[in-house]
Motif scaffolding. Structure first.
Motif, PDB file in Angstrom:
ATOM      1  N   GLU A 217       0.847  -1.189   0.000  1.00 51.29           N
ATOM      2  CA  GLU A 217       0.000   0.000   0.000  1.00 51.29           C
ATOM      3  C   GLU A 217       0.888   1.247   0.000  1.00 51.29           C
ATOM      4  OE1 GLU A 217      -3.036   0.088   2.916  1.00 51.29           O
ATOM      5  OE2 GLU A 217      -3.518  -2.044   2.748  1.00 51.29           O
ATOM      6  N   GLY A 218       0.509   2.211  -0.766  1.00 43.44           N
ATOM      7  CA  GLY A 218       1.308   3.430  -0.939  1.00 43.44           C
ATOM      8  C   GLY A 218       1.470   3.724  -2.417  1.00 43.44           C
ATOM      9  N   PHE A 219       1.554   4.998  -2.781  1.00 45.17           N
ATOM     10  CA  PHE A 219       1.583   5.367  -4.198  1.00 45.17           C
ATOM     11  C   PHE A 219       2.831   4.843  -4.888  1.00 45.17           C
ATOM     12  CE2 PHE A 219       2.935   8.315  -7.546  1.00 45.17           C
ATOM     13  CZ  PHE A 219       1.871   8.174  -8.416  1.00 45.17           C
ATOM     14  N   TRP A 220       4.015   5.289  -4.449  1.00 41.39           N
ATOM     15  CA  TRP A 220       5.216   4.870  -5.160  1.00 41.39           C
ATOM     16  C   TRP A 220       5.576   3.427  -4.843  1.00 41.39           C
ATOM     17  CZ3 TRP A 220       9.626   3.179  -2.819  1.00 41.39           C
ATOM     18  CH2 TRP A 220       9.779   3.460  -1.454  1.00 41.39           C
ATOM     19  N   GLN A 221       5.205   2.904  -3.664  1.00 42.14           N
ATOM     20  CA  GLN A 221       5.467   1.487  -3.350  1.00 42.14           C
ATOM     21  C   GLN A 221       4.695   0.575  -4.298  1.00 42.14           C
ATOM     22  OE1 GLN A 221       4.628   3.783  -1.118  1.00 42.14           O
ATOM     23  NE2 GLN A 221       6.144   3.786   0.541  1.00 42.14           N
ATOM     24  N   SER A 222       3.439   0.932  -4.543  1.00 41.63           N
ATOM     25  CA  SER A 222       2.636   0.124  -5.454  1.00 41.63           C
ATOM     26  C   SER A 222       3.112   0.268  -6.901  1.00 41.63           C
ATOM     27  CB  SER A 222       1.170   0.540  -5.350  1.00 41.63           C
ATOM     28  OG  SER A 222       0.368  -0.165  -6.259  1.00 41.63           O
ATOM     29  N   ALA A 223       3.522   1.487  -7.297  1.00 46.17           N
ATOM     30  CA  ALA A 223       4.002   1.702  -8.670  1.00 46.17           C
ATOM     31  C   ALA A 223       5.278   0.918  -8.938  1.00 46.17           C
ATOM     32  CB  ALA A 223       4.220   3.188  -8.903  1.00 46.17           C
TER      33      ALA A 223
END
Length: 507
Positions: A217-223
């Protein structure tokens, strides 16, 4: 009885250098021996009273005859049976000669005498080259002895004469090896290698190379996780980790029976019912067990109006059928359930009827709820001296006190704690949770930090509940539709209440 001798074997020491002693026939007596000879004879158990003629059996060569009679007490005919185990004797001789054990008693006596003599004869000279001739002689003698025994009466059981060619030498039986493995097992150690079904866990059986990893979960973690083809997983963001940790605190198990948590307020309009609803939704949303909120307001309560679904039944209906409730299905027809799985037990809508609701009614409803719920929240009426408060406090495991951010509301909440301490609830006050509820938009007129610092000196923890326009409208509360800050505050309150139930404060 028989005597068997070998013609090629060396004569016994008593016959070397002299002529063979004259043979005695049956009935003849031996000349008197000297005292040393008599002592030696008696030492070996040879008596002079009776003799057995063995002259009829001769296989050639020099012979020597020694008469042995086992002494038997005159008054005990069974002594020979006690001292001599016939079955064991036959077994030992058969083990040495390789012959089967005979069960005929009379025939066994003859075989035993012949076999014993043969054993001693073969022991005279272990290096004799005529072993085969001796074996043939033994077999012939055995056949003659059996034939002679069949035509003559058996010797008395109490006297056994054994003629031998040499002084009796002990012949140890060959040890018989038994391949037997003995093992002892204690209780609980049987079948140690056997596994139960509980060991077949996912961690043991699933191949980690084929298990789909959970997307972080998280924007850059998921990307990053998706761009690398699910190869790079740096974990959740800090905010996601904090949320999961908070959910874990709320879902912590509670041992024992049902836990009762009343929500109190000395002043109306501070949001007591709203706080009860939010606390119940936060608990039910994160926990696996059942949670119920009971409207115990002796006046007309509005707890059931804060959820979207209603049942049309009240706590009065539960008190009426309490003796007929045998399962949760009977109870589910009375309570109303929210989307978070929070059950609500409404109060009477008619104020004239609700005035009759008292301590005994609450105790009856609480007794039923304790059988089917792990956490029971109670929305009490305004004040602390009404008709239901006594029964509510006596079952309380923890307390939630609601205060507003104004001078009079803060004072009333502090006085409520003082009243509880002076009336025997001091331990519950130290373990209580105070909620500072903001009921108006904008900044409060009082310094909230000072109010919070004051209550922290008296209770376990203090939670601030922010203003939410959705809640202030008075409509049904959707837990996942309210402001994230309000939902987070409700979850913090739920975690604080669970911790107060698990580990009571010691200050």
């Amino acid at each position: 009885m028989l005597g068997i001798f070998c013609s090629s074997c060396d004569p016994p020491d008593s016959l070397r250098g002299g002529a063979s002693p004259p043979q005695r026939r049956q009935g003849e007596h031996v000349a008197d021996r000297s005292d040393p000879e008599r002592a030696e004879t008696e030492e070996h158990g040879i008596l002079d009273e009776e003799r057995v003629d063995t002259s009829g059996i001769f296989l050639g060569g020099s012979t020597a005859q020694v008469d042995v009679t086992l002494p038997v007490p005159a008054d005990d005919d069974d002594a020979i049976d006690e001292d001599f185990d016939e079955t064991t004797g036959r077994g030992r001789i058969a083990a040495n000669l390789g012959a089967p054990v005979h069960t005929d008693t009379a025939e066994a006596e003859i075989i035993e005498d012949v076999d014993d003599t043969a054993v001693h004869t073969t022991d005279i000279d272990d290096t004799d080259t005529h072993d085969a001739d001796i074996e043939d002689a033994v077999e012939d003698a055995l056949e003659d002895a059996v034939a002679a025994h069949e035509s003559e009466p058996a010797a008395p059981a109490s006297r056994i004469a054994v003629p031998v060619a040499q002084p009796v030498r002990a012949v140890e039986p060959s040890p018989v090896a038994f391949d037997v493995t003995l093992a002892s097992k204690r209780l609980g150690e049987l079948e140690v290698s056997r596994e139960g079904a509980d060991v077949l866990t996912a961690d043991r059986l699933l191949d980690p190379h084929h298990v789909a990893k959970v997307e972080p979960e998280g924007f850059w973690q998921s990307a990053l996780y998706r761009a690398s083809g699910t190869l790079i997983n740096v974990g959740d963001s800090k905010k996601a980790r904090e949320r999961k940790e908070l959910s874990k605190r709320i879902a912590a198990p509670l041992t024992g029976g049902a836990r009762f948590v009343p929500v109190l307020s000395r002043k109306g309009g501070v949001g007591k019912t709203t706080v009860t609803t939010l606390l119940g939704m936060a608990l039910a949303d994160a926990r696996d067990d059942r949670v119920v909120a009971v409207d115990a307001n002796p006046d007309r309560g509005t707890l059931a109006e804060r959820i979207a679904r209603t049942s049309g039944k009240t706590i009065r209906d539960l008190v009426r059928i309490k003796d007929d409730v045998v399962g949760y299905n009977d109870l589910s027809t009375i309570v109303a359930r929210d989307e978070t799985r929070l059950d609500v037990l409404a109060s009477d809508a008619d104020p004239r009827v609700s005035e009759a609701f008292g301590d005994d009614d609450y105790r009856a409803a609480a007794e039923v709820a304790a059988h089917y719920y792990s956490v029971v929240l109670t929305d009490t009426g305004t004040g602390i001296v009404h008709s239901v408060m006594s029964a509510t406090l006596e079952r309380a495991d923890s307390l939630v006190v609601v205060a507003g951010l104004s001078i009079d509301e803060a004072r009333l909440a502090s006085e409520t704690l003082t009243w509880l301490e002076t009336n025997g609830y001091g331990e519950r006050v130290r373990n209580a949770v105070v909620v500072l509820n903001t009921t108006r938009p904008g900044s409060p007129l009082v310094r909230a930090d000072e109010v919070e610092a004051h209550f922290r000196t008296r209770v376990r923890s203090v939670i601030r509940m922010p203003y939410d326009s959705h809640i202030a409208s008075g409509a049904a509360i959707g837990f996942h539709e309210i402001n994230p800050a309000t939902r987070e505050a409700a979850r913090q309150l739920a975690a604080a209440v669970v911790e107060s139930l698990r580990v009571p404060a010691t200050v």
